[in-house]
Design a protein around this motif. Structure first.
Motif, mmCIF file in Angstrom:
data_model
loop_
_atom_site.group_PDB
_atom_site.id
_atom_site.type_symbol
_atom_site.label_atom_id
_atom_site.label_comp_id
_atom_site.label_asym_id
_atom_site.label_seq_id
_atom_site.Cartn_x
_atom_site.Cartn_y
_atom_site.Cartn_z
ATOM 1 N N ALA A 186 0.804 -1.305 0.034
ATOM 2 C CA ALA A 186 -0.089 0.046 0.005
ATOM 3 C C ALA A 186 0.889 1.075 -0.104
ATOM 4 O O ALA A 186 2.021 1.270 0.531
ATOM 5 C CB ALA A 186 -1.006 0.103 1.174
ATOM 6 N N PRO A 187 0.476 2.239 -0.581
ATOM 7 C CA PRO A 187 1.190 3.689 -0.711
ATOM 8 C C PRO A 187 1.602 4.012 0.843
ATOM 9 O O PRO A 187 0.722 4.030 1.621
ATOM 10 C CB PRO A 187 0.319 4.511 -1.422
ATOM 11 C CG PRO A 187 -0.735 3.746 -1.979
ATOM 12 C CD PRO A 187 -0.890 2.418 -1.201
ATOM 13 N N LYS A 188 3.016 4.588 0.841
ATOM 14 C CA LYS A 188 3.580 4.897 2.156
ATOM 15 C C LYS A 188 2.864 6.187 2.546
ATOM 16 O O LYS A 188 2.775 6.951 1.841
ATOM 17 C CB LYS A 188 5.109 4.890 2.137
ATOM 18 C CG LYS A 188 5.635 3.682 1.765
ATOM 19 C CD LYS A 188 5.633 2.601 3.085
ATOM 20 C CE LYS A 188 6.320 1.450 2.887
ATOM 21 N NZ LYS A 188 5.416 0.298 1.946
ATOM 22 N N MET A 234 -6.463 11.892 -4.124
ATOM 23 C CA MET A 234 -7.396 11.384 -4.906
ATOM 24 C C MET A 234 -7.009 9.856 -5.490
ATOM 25 O O MET A 234 -7.788 9.240 -5.835
ATOM 26 C CB MET A 234 -7.827 12.418 -6.075
ATOM 27 C CG MET A 234 -9.030 13.339 -5.397
ATOM 28 S SD MET A 234 -10.348 12.845 -4.696
ATOM 29 C CE MET A 234 -11.591 12.923 -5.995
ATOM 30 N N THR A 235 -5.507 9.863 -5.809
ATOM 31 C CA THR A 235 -5.094 8.643 -6.183
ATOM 32 C C THR A 235 -5.430 7.547 -5.260
ATOM 33 O O THR A 235 -5.378 6.337 -5.661
ATOM 34 C CB THR A 235 -3.752 8.718 -6.653
ATOM 35 O OG1 THR A 235 -2.874 8.815 -5.420
ATOM 36 C CG2 THR A 235 -3.426 9.933 -7.442
ATOM 37 N N LEU A 236 -5.751 7.648 -4.096
ATOM 38 C CA LEU A 236 -5.904 6.589 -3.115
ATOM 39 C C LEU A 236 -7.093 5.878 -3.491
ATOM 40 O O LEU A 236 -7.031 4.797 -3.427
ATOM 41 C CB LEU A 236 -5.903 7.151 -1.627
ATOM 42 C CG LEU A 236 -4.744 7.642 -0.953
ATOM 43 C CD1 LEU A 236 -5.306 8.370 0.411
ATOM 44 C CD2 LEU A 236 -3.701 6.794 -0.946
ATOM 45 N N LEU A 237 -8.075 6.500 -4.138
ATOM 46 C CA LEU A 237 -9.389 5.650 -4.169
ATOM 47 C C LEU A 237 -9.199 4.779 -5.582
ATOM 48 O O LEU A 237 -10.107 4.489 -6.045
ATOM 49 C CB LEU A 237 -10.397 7.074 -4.642
ATOM 50 C CG LEU A 237 -11.245 7.440 -3.281
ATOM 51 C CD1 LEU A 237 -11.595 6.334 -2.493
ATOM 52 C CD2 LEU A 237 -10.223 8.511 -2.532
ATOM 53 N N SER A 238 -8.015 5.122 -6.176
ATOM 54 C CA SER A 238 -7.972 4.263 -7.602
ATOM 55 C C SER A 238 -6.833 3.302 -7.519
ATOM 56 O O SER A 238 -6.312 2.599 -8.304
ATOM 57 C CB SER A 238 -7.822 5.011 -8.799
ATOM 58 O OG SER A 238 -6.835 5.970 -8.483
ATOM 59 N N ASP A 239 -5.997 3.080 -6.155
ATOM 60 C CA ASP A 239 -5.263 2.518 -5.957
ATOM 61 C C ASP A 239 -5.677 1.089 -5.085
ATOM 62 O O ASP A 239 -6.044 1.321 -3.984
ATOM 63 C CB ASP A 239 -3.935 3.085 -4.996
ATOM 64 C CG ASP A 239 -2.677 2.072 -4.668
ATOM 65 O OD1 ASP A 239 -1.649 2.204 -5.296
ATOM 66 O OD2 ASP A 239 -3.088 1.142 -3.823
#
Ligand SMILES: O=C(O)[C@@H](O)[C@H](O)[C@H](O)C(=O)CO
Length: 525
Positions: free
Chosen positions: A434-436, A446-451
């Motif tokens: 998961a992104p640190k 907003m990129t969290l919602l597509s990762d």
């Protein structure tokens, strides 16, 4: 709102003869208007800052109107007009007058869709999307796990959904699912709160450990059962082939028989117990789920389970096997899609043979397999369950409106992911990809919602986010809900675009994930 204005509104409604498109008072929420002879009912929308204050308005004969919990009232000839809150008393009074306000069984509805709403404010948007779509919405669908983590009750869930049904004038039927109930007190709790359906989670009655036994250990354990049971199971299944449809058959090897019995027969017996104790007496819509076990449900296991239920005279409305591959939270299907389709053909044939529909749990975001499900279950029907994806659309609102808060929510979720180890199993929990948090800022939040991994972290940490307190004050909950309610229209837009991606594929209006994403994703940027 002045009471005399409301009396004027009522008279205008009565004179309108069903055409409410040009009412003079915009505060009357038109979809909610119901007229029964000379009685009038509607929801009033009054601006309250960026939010909407909602009240129930009822105009009835004086004797009847006492059913309602009135905040204020005024007489008008032989009628009384009352204004009240959208509360439990007033909802039940409406249920007495309008049967469609109450949840009902999915039986007779070919396509049904679970819309778990962890926050209690997604159902209006869902209903506006579902109107005329030919799919029955299971608006109220929260597992015991979700209720525990959100500090909500089953009654809260039924009422939040039930008020949306009245407010949107949704008369086509909706359901309330006491989801993932595992024992009599959880079933009883769901039934008494007004659920029309239960999803009996058999996970704790399914013996996954059997799958690890050697052939000799398995054989010894099976043959240690009562001789009459061993005799029955061997005579019924051993080395037998069951031709279920033109395309599907199931063969039982010795291992298939012994594993099916030792892993699943306890769950069959338990389903029978719950069926006679609750499903029959309360005329419940019955789903049986085994989607959260460790062992996948092979076609042989599924046939065995269904055949043993059938032998006991039990036909559930839906059954949720654990399909081949992975239906993890908040992300697309993981696995060989061709093999998924091959096995789905058999599972669907088994469901059709025994008279129930397949239920797809963790149905959110499985855009790669919806075309298969929709195509193969088109004739017989399907039930797909979503929940967390609606929560993620709420987080999309937070990320859009207050990126700084969203960065904070993600860091908190990432750093405290152990909170949900006992509740959920997903890749992002274990593989550390998961992104640190230190790479996330207000520009890229907003990129969290597509990762995928970030989605899983955020999807499961809903309880921790909503309940975190410092010095007896909620750290996030109040800010979270204020932003969401101040931007309800944005939330509604996100919800409908995202769920529409699911429905278009299931209904064959689109063939691929890319197609629906190209159609809807631009609308939610
Ligand atoms: O998160 C939950 O407990 C529920 O949403 C549960 O997983 C539900 O049955 C489901 O499958 C929704 O996708």
């Amino acid at each position: 709102m002045e009471l005399q204005q409301l009396v004027t509104d009522v008279h205008e409604i009565l004179a309108a003869n069903g055409d409410y498109t040009n009412l003079s008072d915009a505060a009357v929420y038109q979809p909610s208007i119901q007229v029964d002879r000379k009685n009038v009912y509607f929801i009033l929308h009054e601006a309250n800052g960026k939010q909407v204050a909602k009240s129930l308005v009822v105009y009835e004969d004086r004797a009847q109107v006492a059913d309602f919990d009135a905040r204020e009232s005024v007489q008008d000839a032989n009628k009384t007009l009352v204004v009240g809150d959208l509360n439990e008393t007033n909802w039940h009074a409406l249920v007495k007058r309008f049967a469609w306000v109450k949840p009902t069984s999915r039986h007779g509805y070919k396509y049904t869709f679970g819309l778990g709403d962890r926050l209690g404010n997604a159902s209006n948007a869902h209903l506006r999307l579902f109107k005329g779509r030919g799919i029955m919405p299971v608006l109220a669908q929260q597992s015991i796990r979700e209720l525990l983590l959100t500090n909500r009750t089953e009654t809260d869930v039924v009422l939040d959904a039930g008020w949306a049904v009245f407010e949107e004038g949704y008369t086509d039927g909706w359901a309330a699912d006491g989801d993932h109930v595992k024992n009599p007190h959880e079933v009883d709790y769901a039934v008494k709160a007004g659920c029309s359906m239960i999803t009996l989670d058999c996970t704790e009655k399914i013996h996954n450990e059997i799958a690890d036994l050697s052939d000799d250990e398995l054989d010894a354990k099976f043959n240690a059962l009562d001789v009459d049971l061993v005799k029955y199971f061997n005579e019924t299944y051993l080395d037998k082939d069951f031709q279920i449809s033109d395309q599907a058959s199931v063969h039982f090897s010795k291992k298939d028989v012994e594993q099916s019995v030792l892993i699943f027969f306890g769950a069959v017996e338990y389903a029978e117990f719950i069926y006679h104790k609750f499903v029959v007496p309360y005329n419940l819509d019955f789903e049986i789920s085994m989607d959260e076990t460790i062992v996948p449900t092979t076609p042989a296991n599924h046939y065995f389970f269904a055949n043993e239920l059938h032998r006991k005279g039990i036909t559930p409305e839906t059954l949720a096997p654990k399909f081949y591959g992975e239906f993890q939270k908040a992300i697309d299907y993981i696995g060989d899609i061709d093999r998924f389709e091959r096995e789905y053909v058999v599972h669907e044939a088994i469901a059709e043979h025994f008279g129930y529909k397949l239920s797809i749990h963790s149905g959110s975001d499985k855009l790669s397999v919806y075309e298969i499900i929709g195509r193969l279950s088109k004739e017989h029907g399907w039930h797909v369950k979503t929940a967390g994806t609606n929560w993620l659309e709420a987080l999309r609102v937070i990320a859009h409106v207050d990126p700084k808060l969203m960065v904070e929510l993600y860091k908190f979720s990432y750093d405290n992911l152990d909170d949900v180890k006992a509740f959920y199993v997903f890749n992002a929990q274990t593989d550390g990809t998961a992104p640190k948090p230190e790479t996330i800022n207000t520009d890229n939040v907003m990129t969290l919602l597509s990762d995928d991994d970030a989605r899983q972290v955020l999807h499961t940490m809903y309880g921790s986010i909503l309940n975190l307190q410092k010095s007896y004050r909620y750290v996030y909950r109040d800010r979270f809900f204020k932003i969401l309610k101040d931007h309800q229209a944005l939330y509604d837009k996100y919800l409908n675009a995202h769920i529409a991606e699911h429905l278009d594929l299931l209904q064959g209006l689109a063939k691929t994930k890319a197609e629906v994403q190209a159609k809807y994703e631009p609308t939610i940027q």
